[in-house]
Write an enzyme that holds these catalytic residues in place. Structure first.
Site, short mmCIF file in Angstrom:
data_model
loop_
_atom_site.label_atom_id
_atom_site.label_comp_id
_atom_site.label_asym_id
_atom_site.label_seq_id
_atom_site.Cartn_x
_atom_site.Cartn_y
_atom_site.Cartn_z
N ASP A 1 44.96 32.15 30.41
CA ASP A 1 44.21 33.29 30.95
C ASP A 1 45.05 34.14 31.89
OD1 ASP A 1 42.11 35.01 31.26
OD2 ASP A 1 40.98 33.75 32.64
N HIS B 1 41.38 37.66 30.71
CA HIS B 1 40.02 38.09 30.42
C HIS B 1 39.65 39.39 31.14
CE1 HIS B 1 38.83 35.81 34.19
NE2 HIS B 1 38.02 36.85 34.29
N SER C 1 38.43 38.33 39.83
CA SER C 1 39.32 37.70 38.85
C SER C 1 40.66 38.41 38.79
CB SER C 1 38.67 37.73 37.47
OG SER C 1 37.56 36.88 37.40
#
Length: 387
Positions: free
Chosen positions: A149, A119, A233
């Site tokens: 992911d 993402h 992230s």
């Protein structure tokens, strides 16, 4: 009563009433070996106290060098891992509009391979990688796995890159110390610390988690209370050896404190094995043939004002155009439609759309959208592979 007997009785009282340092001094007064043995025979309390006191003094003197008493253990672990942690800058282009995003990653191979979240790259093939000292390198996304992911980036450098060591998440225990490193809120090389809260958390059925539902339903996560903020992230979750044990993915907000999730390093190892075997690649991805704009608050307000969007819709994907003969074009989607769901899952960004299409593996998806003057509509569309 003899003089020697008086001394022994006095000594016994002193041993019982004294403080620990006094005990040490009395024990270590200048006595002969024979005298000390006589003390031990008469008063069994003395050797017990002397043994305990010696142990106490030893640990007091050596606590700085004892690994178990190293109060900089987080700093030591971070120092090992930090050189291999990078920031990732991404430019998301939506027709004539563009906006910048950022995330984190870590170098897993000195030849220039970097792990991050899927993402973070969000469908982009080219990104900018920023090393810890600020040097920028051009990166190419060479593999993605929307189901877990994960994404793999390749950079070229004219020098040897540092690489992070991989740990073993199968041996984790709740309560174990960990640290998270990343580009938190655009602050590079941010280190936060915490513990392992849970070693195998399923979050698909937790209503407070606003994350791609089809993605989390396939995954187990490491739960930690180390802070993971926007921009973190893709960064590493490390153990006290400085080894990466997880990929930081999301942290809960909105009143939740100390709840964050990381992808286990076991998934990363599998992902890399598949890439090496040629079964993970970025050469093709599924598409509907759309030119889109992510619906933001200001754009939603404008559409509400002119009557082009139902007041209940505040997020989604605005269709700016469709490519001729594309699946979307043949299905009748047109400019002005706002896609809000695919297979009953909310679509709020380009990344959400990409994830939903890749997970379809080419099977038809049910697209729910709003069309001005027509209301909410549904259509089934089969995505196609595109380079």
């Amino acid at each position: 009563m003899s003089w020697s007997s008086t001394i022994f009785r006095l000594s016994k009282r002193l041993w019982i009433a004294s403080t620990i340092p006094a005990t040490f001094l009395i024990l270590n007064r200048e006595v002969t070996y024979d005298e000390s043995k006589s003390f031990e025979k008469k008063f069994s309390l003395i050797p017990a106290i002397s043994k305990w006191n010696s142990s106490f003094l030893f640990h007091s003197a050596s606590c700085k060098s004892s690994p178990g008493r190293n109060f900089d253990f987080i700093a030591d672990a971070a120092e090992i891992a930090l050189p291999a942690v990078v920031s990732i800058d991404v430019v998301h282009r939506e027709f004539i509009f563009e906006h910048k995003g950022s995330g984190s990653g870590f170098i897993v191979d000195k030849r220039g391979y970097i792990i991050t979240n899927e993402h973070v790259v969000a469908g982009n093939k080219h990104v900018t990688v920023v090393l810890g000292e600020g040097e920028k390198l051009s990166g190419t996304v060479v593999a993605v796995d929307p189901n877990t992911d994960l994404a793999l980036i390749k950079v070229k450098a004219n020098f040897e890159l540092p690489e992070i060591a991989m740990g073993d998440d199968t041996k984790l225990r709740p309560g174990q110390w960990v640290a998270a490193i990343g580009n938190s809120l655009h602050f590079p090389n941010t280190v936060t610390a915490g513990i392992i809260s849970n070693i195998s958390r399923s979050i698909a059925d937790i209503p407070v988690v606003n994350y791609n539902a089809s993605k989390v339903s396939r995954s187990k996560y490491i739960q930690t209370d180390a802070a993971i903020n926007p921009g973190s992230s893709g960064g590493p979750l490390i153990n006290l050896n400085g080894e990466v044990i997880g990929v930081n993915t999301m942290g809960l907000t909105g009143g939740a404190n100390g709840i964050a999730f990381s992808i286990p390093i076991t998934d990363v190892k599998r992902f890399l094995r598949e890439f090496s075997a040629g079964t993970q690649n970025m050469q093709s991805s599924y598409s509907l043939g759309l030119q889109i704009i992510t619906l933001k608050d200001d754009m939603a307000s404008f559409l509400h004002h002119n009557g082009s969007l139902d007041p209940s819709v505040n997020s989604g994907i605005y269709v700016f155009d469709t490519m001729r003969n594309s699946p979307a074009h043949r299905a009748g989607l047109q400019k002005g439609d706002v896609i809000i769901l695919i297979n009953k899952v909310a679509i709020c960004s380009r990344s959400d759309l990409s994830n939903a299409l890749q997970q379809s593996n080419g099977r038809p998806v049910t697209v729910t959208f709003y069309r001005p003057n027509r209301g909410f509509l549904e259509v089934d569309i089969a995505p196609i592979l595109s380079s």
